[in-house]
Design an enzyme around this catalytic site. Structure first.
Site, PDB file in Angstrom:
ATOM      1  CB  CYS A  88      20.471   2.711 -50.728  1.00  0.00           C
ATOM      2  SG  CYS A  88      21.644   2.472 -49.383  1.00  0.00           S
ATOM      3  CG  HIS A 147      23.875   0.310 -52.843  1.00  0.00           C
ATOM      4  ND1 HIS A 147      22.987   1.364 -52.708  1.00  0.00           N
ATOM      5  CD2 HIS A 147      23.468  -0.379 -53.952  1.00  0.00           C
ATOM      6  CE1 HIS A 147      22.107   1.316 -53.689  1.00  0.00           C
ATOM      7  NE2 HIS A 147      22.370   0.271 -54.443  1.00  0.00           N
TER       8      HIS A 147
END
Length: 328
Positions: A94, A169
């Site tokens: 990510c 994230h």
């Protein structure tokens, strides 16, 4: 999916790591930590191209509100977004995917030939296919993994109890086509947070509202997120202006003095990044092994192990006293 299965390793939320990644992509930008969203702090870093937001990821049910759509800005998914957007299709990618989603939406981006070729190759692809192409790119995966080498010690197969780990994230907020967009590789589409005014702070003012609304969804005083600014490298601008002043015989005036301070700060920051990245690249396993051998020969290893075991037992006892499970 483990690191070994995906081939992508966890990335530290550190400006030096992101700046090194940009350098490997041939992009003359840097990344800086943001400790405040006040106008003065952000103005000192302009021009800012994107904000990279790291947060603790929590699974959501279909009935729970999406925090990305609760900014009060009329946020909504944009399935017809014509720019660059790629899905995250493997674990741990990510950070680089957030960077790619940002860079892919910067007009006239200066970059290296490999990145240019990758963007050109993925033109017209859907988000899922783009994600597959990106994470299948060996050179990009190597650049991503360069400062996060895999662990040299594996505990798999030892029958140890599984412990839960927090998942974090990376996503991006940036301007595109007159609006502030959110690019999250785990979402089906980019999220449009509404138009911004060109005057004043421009897109930053709108982005501040969105980010502050997102931060407000966390408990007060929470440290489960961080914010980074993707910006143009200020060094060439500082050096060029200093040369202009020196050529004009103004090398000792107040503006030049201020520029010298900024130049010194930027160089010191880069020296720190270079040192920290060299430590990240180094495999310390040999040193650890030599240290353990030396302690064993000196008769200090067993006492140290017993002391560590005692401290762990004390820690477990303290956590149980306050009703905390060790795996929390």
């Amino acid at each position: 999916m483990s690191d070994e299965e995906s081939g992508w390793h966890l990335t530290e939320s550190d400006p030096g790591v992101f700046t090194e990644l940009l350098k490997s992509l041939g992009v003359p930008y840097i990344v800086d930590d943001l400790y405040s969203l006040d106008p003065d702090s952000l103005a000192a870093l302009q021009p800012i191209r994107a904000l990279v937001f790291l947060f603790k990821w929590l699974p959501q049910s279909d009935t729970e509100p999406d925090p990305s759509l609760s900014s009060g800005s009329g946020a909504q998914y944009d399935p017809d977004f014509p720019g660059f957007f790629a899905h995250q299709v493997v674990n741990n990618a990510c950070a680089t995917l957030a960077v790619m989603n940002a860079l892919g939406n910067i007009p006239s981006l200066p970059s290296g030939p490999q990145l240019q070729e990758l963007f050109s190759f993925t033109t017209g692809m859907d988000a899922q296919t783009r994600g597959l192409v990106i994470t299948s790119s060996d050179w990009l995966r190597e650049a991503h993994n360069a400062l996060s080498p895999p662990s040299a010690i594996s505990l798999d197969g030892l029958g140890l109890p599984k412990t839960s780990e927090d998942a974090y994230h990376f996503i991006v907020y940036m301007p595109a086509m007159g609006c502030v967009y959110e690019f999250d590789g785990l979402k089906s589409h980019p999220i449009r947070h509404g138009v911004y005014e060109e005057k004043g702070e421009g897109w930053i003012a709108k982005a501040r509202e969105v980010v502050e609304a997102r931060i407000a969804t966390y408990p007060q005083g929470s440290l489960e997120f961080s914010l980074l600014a993707l910006r143009e490298d200020p060094l060439p601008i500082i050096q060029s202006r200093l040369k202009q002043l020196q050529d004009a015989g103004r090398g000792n005036d107040s503006e030049a003095a201020e520029l010298f301070v900024r130049l010194s700060n930027e160089n010191s920051k880069r020296e720190r990044w270079a040192f920290e990245n060299s430590v990240r690249r180094h495999n310390h396993l040999g040193f650890i092994h030599a240290l353990l051998v030396a302690m064993a020969k000196a008769g200090k290893l067993q006492p140290a192990a017993e002391g560590a075991r005692t401290k762990m037992q004390e820690r477990i006892a303290r956590r149980k006293e306050v009703g905390m499970d060790l795996d929390e």
